[in-house]
Scaffold this active site. Structure first.
Site, PDB file in Angstrom:
ATOM      1  CB  ILE A  69      -6.009   0.280  -5.157  1.00  0.00           C
ATOM      2  CG1 ILE A  69      -4.999   1.312  -4.656  1.00  0.00           C
ATOM      3  CG2 ILE A  69      -5.283  -0.864  -5.857  1.00  0.00           C
ATOM      4  CD1 ILE A  69      -4.119   0.806  -3.530  1.00  0.00           C
ATOM      5  CB  SER A 191       0.452  -2.088   3.471  1.00  0.00           C
ATOM      6  OG  SER A 191       1.223  -0.960   3.824  1.00  0.00           O
ATOM      7  CE1 TYR A 223      -4.534  -0.655   6.320  1.00  0.00           C
ATOM      8  CE2 TYR A 223      -2.220  -0.012   6.438  1.00  0.00           C
ATOM      9  CZ  TYR A 223      -3.339  -0.359   5.696  1.00  0.00           C
ATOM     10  OH  TYR A 223      -3.250  -0.417   4.327  1.00  0.00           O
ATOM     11  CE  LYS A 227      -3.716  -4.500   5.169  1.00  0.00           C
ATOM     12  NZ  LYS A 227      -4.510  -4.725   3.929  1.00  0.00           N
TER      13      LYS A 227
END
Length: 340
Positions: A69, A191, A223, A227
């Site tokens: 990205i 996310s 993770y 986020k």
């Protein structure tokens, strides 16, 4: 005659059973297809950002801009005329990506600068060098993230250090330059996984990690927590930037084929690539669209601190917009990077 009649009855029953089984099977396939297309539309399909903003004379930093990205975002911004700084850990890959983007876009102002978010020394060195040699900063995109075990050189859990503390420190070190060239923006790539996250301050303060354990499940759990940190960081940052004309946004890029899971156990990677990458992931260019929206879309300054997905505003869960939790996380983050 009696036996023949029984045989016919059995055949009819068998035919009826087969017909019912076929109908159930077809219905099951239809349900799977509907679920796939609905899920694909919600989680994978991305709107395209069609803004025409030009960035000649402006400078952008993108962490992790050498792949996925980040690289797609960098290429788009380079096409718009920006001076683009690829802030990456790998010198070889960073320089190769910068050269590739320069060739593709015709913009020679795409520069690699080394930055290791797992090292606060590297982050401070990057900021010092940037502030010394680059006269302006208009846009900071905190894009880099990972899901890896281990610890940073500062003793933090790798996911906590790279995904949250690193961007937190980098942003704070560059804020004054952003203020000097306001209107300017900070974009934090989060996310939808933040919905599964929570903040365990006891774990952060005691173990300097977001979660204990090193299994793949533990890594994905940490993770998700990281986020949520991105969203809370953006929420609190917006409050601290009120009146400065510097705005900030967090976002979900979509389910994107990137190198995020490169440090996950190998056999799990085979499953992930076979199922998610083939059926539930889009390409990095599509994944960059909401980042570009938050970076360039006009008239969203009043939405500073908010969260976006698929190029539109999305409401987050109460924990992700809780003033008390956001402030407590900011204070804990300052201590972990020696700013307190």
């Amino acid at each position: 005659m009696k036996d023949r009649g029984l045989a016919q009855i059995r055949r009819r029953h068998l035919t009826s059973a087969l017909t019912t089984a076929n109908m159930i099977f077809i219905l099951f396939i239809v349900i799977l297809l509907v679920a796939y297309f609905v899920g694909h539309r919600i989680f994978v399909h991305r709107k395209t950002f069609n803004g025409t903003a030009k960035l000649y004379g402006k400078t952008v930093i993108i962490t992790g801009g050498n792949t996925g990205i980040g690289k797609a975002t960098a290429a788009d911004l380079a096409l718009r005329g920006a001076r683009v700084i690829l802030a990456c850990r790998s010198k070889q890959r960073g320089e190769a990506a910068a050269q590739e983007i320069r060739t593709e876009t015709g913009n020679d102002a795409v520069i690699f600068m080394q930055l290791d978010l797992a090292s606060q020394k590297s982050i401070r060195s990057f900021a010092e060098t940037f502030l010394k040699f680059e006269p302006r900063l208009d846009l900071l995109i905190n894009n880099a993230a990972l899901a890896a075990p281990g610890c940073t050189e500062d003793g933090l859990g790798m996911i906590l250090g790279v995904n949250h503390i690193g961007p937190f420190l980098l942003t704070n070190l560059l804020l004054e330059r952003l203020k000097e060239y306001a209107p300017s923006r900070v974009v934090n790539v989060s996310s939808c996984g933040h919905d599964l996250g929570t903040i365990d301050f006891d774990c952060i303060n005691t173990h300097k990690k977001l979660a204990l354990g090193s299994s793949d499940v533990d890594l994905f759990r940490a993770y998700a927590h990281s986020k949520l940190c991105n969203v809370l960081f953006t929420h609190e940052l917006a409050k601290r930037l009120e009146g400065t004309n510097v705005t900030c946004y967090s976002l979900h890029p979509g389910s994107v084929r990137t190198e995020l899971t490169r440090d996950i156990n190998e056999w799990h990677m085979c499953i992930i690539k076979a199922i998610i990458s083939k059926f539930w992931a889009t390409d990095p260019v599509s994944g960059a669209q909401t980042t570009l929206y938050c970076a360039l879309h006009e008239n969203i300054e009043h939405l500073s601190g908010r969260y976006f997905s698929d190029c539109q505003l999305v409401q987050v869960k109460p924990e992700a917009r809780d003033d008390g939790i956001a402030k407590k996380l900011w204070d804990a983050s300052e201590k972990l990077c020696g700013m307190a």
